[in-house]
Design an enzyme around this catalytic site. Structure first.
Site, mmCIF file in Angstrom:
data_model
loop_
_atom_site.group_PDB
_atom_site.id
_atom_site.type_symbol
_atom_site.label_atom_id
_atom_site.label_comp_id
_atom_site.label_asym_id
_atom_site.label_seq_id
_atom_site.Cartn_x
_atom_site.Cartn_y
_atom_site.Cartn_z
ATOM 1 C CG PHE A 181 1.503 0.833 -11.726
ATOM 2 C CD1 PHE A 181 0.491 2.265 -11.536
ATOM 3 C CD2 PHE A 181 3.359 1.817 -11.995
ATOM 4 C CE1 PHE A 181 0.513 3.209 -12.906
ATOM 5 C CE2 PHE A 181 3.192 3.050 -13.339
ATOM 6 C CZ PHE A 181 1.886 3.251 -13.564
ATOM 7 C CG HIS A 182 0.781 -2.704 -4.105
ATOM 8 N ND1 HIS A 182 -0.282 -3.446 -3.693
ATOM 9 C CD2 HIS A 182 2.263 -3.747 -3.724
ATOM 10 C CE1 HIS A 182 0.382 -4.539 -3.451
ATOM 11 N NE2 HIS A 182 1.633 -4.762 -2.863
ATOM 12 C CD GLU A 199 2.569 -5.770 3.862
ATOM 13 O OE1 GLU A 199 3.649 -6.328 3.187
ATOM 14 O OE2 GLU A 199 3.458 -5.392 5.308
ATOM 15 C CD GLU A 214 8.208 -7.718 3.967
ATOM 16 O OE1 GLU A 214 8.538 -7.604 2.915
ATOM 17 O OE2 GLU A 214 6.844 -7.530 3.697
ATOM 18 C CD GLU A 266 5.727 -0.461 -2.013
ATOM 19 O OE1 GLU A 266 5.011 -0.071 -0.746
ATOM 20 O OE2 GLU A 266 5.842 -1.789 -1.699
HETATM 21 C C1 GAL Z 1 6.295 -5.793 1.496
HETATM 22 C C2 GAL Z 1 5.854 -4.627 2.414
HETATM 23 C C3 GAL Z 1 4.947 -4.042 2.276
HETATM 24 C C4 GAL Z 1 4.529 -3.401 0.270
HETATM 25 C C5 GAL Z 1 4.225 -4.707 -0.462
HETATM 26 C C6 GAL Z 1 4.027 -4.580 -1.339
HETATM 27 O O1 GAL Z 1 7.053 -6.398 1.029
HETATM 28 O O2 GAL Z 1 6.078 -4.994 3.994
HETATM 29 O O3 GAL Z 1 5.802 -1.416 2.599
HETATM 30 O O4 GAL Z 1 6.001 -2.882 -0.178
HETATM 31 O O5 GAL Z 1 5.394 -5.682 0.259
HETATM 32 O O6 GAL Z 1 3.725 -5.689 -1.923
#
Ligand code: GAL
Length: 667
Positions: free
Chosen positions: A359-360, A309, A152, A357
């Site tokens: 809580f992702h 992603e 990114e 992250e």
């Molecule tokens: C993106 C990133 C990932 C992770 C994800 C979380 O921006 O590439 O590493 O952080 O978001 O939503």
């Protein structure tokens, strides 16, 4: 993309895999669970630099060696990251001048990610060294199918205002303008005593006395430069990888990410890949998802691309992170596949238990395998296996395009304009939504792209336009196509200089209209139109020259002026819409425009997404039902997700999905 799907034997499925957060016993469990979920591709090493190079110049590949070997033994392929997304803490200590500096001159500290200045020679050298080591070691590793350069680009460091960046900016400007005289002309430095007599005085648009009123062309060039600077960084890393490996190279884009001009980047990647997350402030996040997917397919010139992603459920970075409803993740994934993705990957495989992250959501949630997320993940894996033959097929060439020009987007959203509400992307989102509701698939078209593929182009607030692009659009319309242009279009040239003689400047002839003065509205103000609708945001004080007036302002600051016009130009036509129409007005207009341009639209309930992908042999009809009711769609063939024959009527359950292998194939 076929170089990847060919080796995977179908569509890609999986996600970011961060084994560095787990013990080797957990890795073994991961492998077996990945098998259960039909995972065939994982992204490894995105943030592993500090482990791979724990001390300057000392490399330790043990972890990556082990993980690649394990993946290989378990039949899982790898999208291998160069690891250059985030330098280790020692790098910052040794190179304090490589830190990101904000517009106020404050250096950002280490402790999150992407802690570097994109122009820093020290960073570029360190990243290049790491790339060389990675490619020397894994250039022909049998588990690797794809290279994932950095991550990114520009997400958190798209503008760095340090002295090193200032020098790079000057070099970039010298290349663009050749002389200070040209720069002075382009930047309009006669205003406010800004004339430059020495290159050393030229600076990035740092925080200035009259806050947020820095020279507009300086700001525009800064957006151009910053995107280009990141691109050269990517290109340098990609060149090192390509010299040592024959596997394709990608880097993950971020949908409509303003700072990076992906139209300029797309030809530098072997495979377009994208990260897309639902934005719950959008009333219809699924439309935004489709819009991002259509952008990626357009960047990939219609060829398959990869969803690198998305999330199984909530993210962690919005103020309120909503969990997805049952079935929503499946629909989101299939939206991307329907619109040309040859795979659906997630961030991330296993939910972290520590770090920012934690809580992702992930494919394997904190709750473990006895959870709805896990069951949905396994089901989606099975779905994608059933769709393996879809890989390589292409979405039918759309007849409708939306003009998207990054430079115009940057310029349109600069400060000191008639209204902060005249923003192209918010309008694009509304026009896109109205087309999506009618199952009209669109491409996002750069003005320099091949316009001849389209019968209809829609250009919301196309503010900055070069003479060449204006000429090409005029030829496009004259030769029989239709253009829809909205307010605040054609106003300036590529240097952000106003075109005089009346707006919409570059488009006066094609619209058959002269706007004498803009008359924008207050935040909650609206005006009535003579066709019964209302408008907000903007009005124009205008007169027509050759256009027919379809609606005028019935009140407000431009009372009596044309609001919606139609102009016949050669064999074609141009509509002009001078205000932000209310929802029903926009719907009515979109239907009229489509009908008059001869473009078919679906009559299904709002919220039913219908897209077709086809290969020379087969065609696949995707029906995604985002509504709470059952949907009936005419289809004939074999439904692949539920393995059922469809003879005339396809029933799709509320919130459900169907993919019909059509008989006979529709070509
Ligand atoms: C993106 C990133 C990932 C992770 C994800 C979380 O921006 O590439 O590493 O952080 O978001 O939503």
């Amino acid at each position: 993309m076929d170089r990847v799907t060919g080796r995977l034997g179908g569509l890609a499925y999986g996600g970011d895999y961060n084994p560095e957060q787990w013990s080797p016993e957990v890795w073994l469990e991961d492998m077996s669970l990945m098998g259960q979920a039909s995972v065939n591709l994982v992204t490894v090493g995105v943030f592993a630099w500090s482990l791979v190079e724990p001390h300057p110049g000392e490399y330790d590949f043990t972890l990556i060696d082990q993980v690649l070997e394990l993946a290989h033994r378990n039949g899982i392929h790898v999208d291998l990251a160069t690891g250059t997304a985030s330098p280790p803490p020692w790098f910052t200590r040794m190179h304090p001048d490589a830190m990101l500096v904000d517009s106020e001159g404050t250096p950002r500290s280490h402790g999150a990610r992407q802690a570097y200045c994109p122009s820093s020679p020290a960073f570029r050298e360190a990243a290049a060294r790491l790339c060389s080591h990675m490619v020397d070691r894994y250039g022909d590793h049998p588990s690797v199918v794809l290279w994932h350069v950095s991550n990114e680009y520009g997400d958190h460091n798209y503008h760095c205002y340090c002295d090193v960046s200032a020098q790079s900016f000057r070099t970039w400007l010298q290349h663009r303008y050749g002389s200070l005289a040209e720069l002075n002309r382009a930047w309009g430095t006669a205003v406010w005593s800004q004339h430059y007599a020495d290159w050393a005085d030229v600076m990035p648009p740092r925080s200035v006395s009259y806050k947020s009123f820095a020279n507009p062309t300086q700001q525009l060039d800064w957006w151009r430069f910053s995107s280009d600077e990141l691109l050269t960084l990517f290109q340098a890393e990609a060149a090192i990888i390509r010299a040592g490996s024959s596997y394709p190279v990608t880097t993950n884009f971020m949908s409509f990410f303003k700072p990076v001009n992906y139209q300029k980047w797309a030809s530098s990647v072997d495979i377009v890949s994208n990260d897309d997350y639902l934005l719950y402030t959008d009333p219809h996040p699924e439309q935004r998802t489709a819009m991002a997917a259509d952008l990626m397919r357009s960047l990939a010139a219609g060829k398959p691309w990869l969803l690198m992603e998305h999330s199984t459920s909530a993210v962690n970075w919005q103020p309120r992170n909503l969990a997805k409803a049952p079935g929503e993740m499946r629909r989101n994934s299939l939206q991307h596949i329907a619109r040309g993705a040859d795979g659906a990957l997630f961030f991330q495989w296993r939910a972290s238990t520590f770090g920012a992250e934690k809580f992702h959501s992930a494919m394997l949630p904190h709750a473990g395998t006895d959870s709805s997320i896990w069951r949905e993940v396994c089901r989606l894996g099975a779905d994608l296996r059933h769709l393996s033959h879809v890989a390589g097929s292409a979405v039918e060439q759309p007849r409708v395009g939306i003009i998207l020009d990054w430079e115009s987007w940057w310029a349109a959203e600069l400060d000191s304009h008639p209204s902060i509400d005249a923003t192209p992307i918010s309008q694009i989102r509304r026009w896109y939504g109205a087309l999506w509701e009618r199952s009209v698939v669109v491409d996002f078209v750069a003005p320099t792209g091949d316009l001849s593929k389209y019968d209809l182009l829609i250009a919301p607030s196309w503010y900055l336009v070069s003479d060449d692009d204006a000429g090409r659009i005029s030829d496009f319309v004259t030769s029989g196509a239709t253009l829809v242009l909205t307010y605040f279009s054609g106003v300036v040239d590529e240097n952000d200089h106003v075109r005089t003689g009346g707006y919409p400047g570059a488009f006066r002839e094609v619209t058959g209209l002269v706007i004498e003065e803009f008359a924008p509205l207050l935040a909650h103000q609206s005006v009535r139109l003579t066709d019964g609708g209302t408008g907000s945001v903007w009005t124009d004080r205008a007169r027509v020259t050759t256009a027919e007036v379809l609606a005028r302002y019935a009140d407000g600051p431009a009372e009596g002026s044309p609001a919606i016009t139609f102009n016949t130009v050669g064999e074609g036509a141009c509509w002009y819409v001078g205000t932000e129409l209310d929802d029903s007005g926009l719907t009515r207009l979109v239907e009229t425009v489509l009908t008059r341009a001869g473009i078919p639209m679906s009559t299904h309930a709002a919220g039913v997404e219908i897209v077709r992908r086809a290969s020379p042999e087969n065609s696949y009809l995707f029906v995604l039902n985002h509504t709470a009711g059952e949907v009936l769609v005419e289809a004939r063939g074999h439904e692949l997700l539920d393995d059922r024959s469809v003879q005339g009527t396809l029933r799709v359950a509320p919130g459900g999905c169907a993919v019909v292998l059509e008989e006979p194939p529709r070509q």
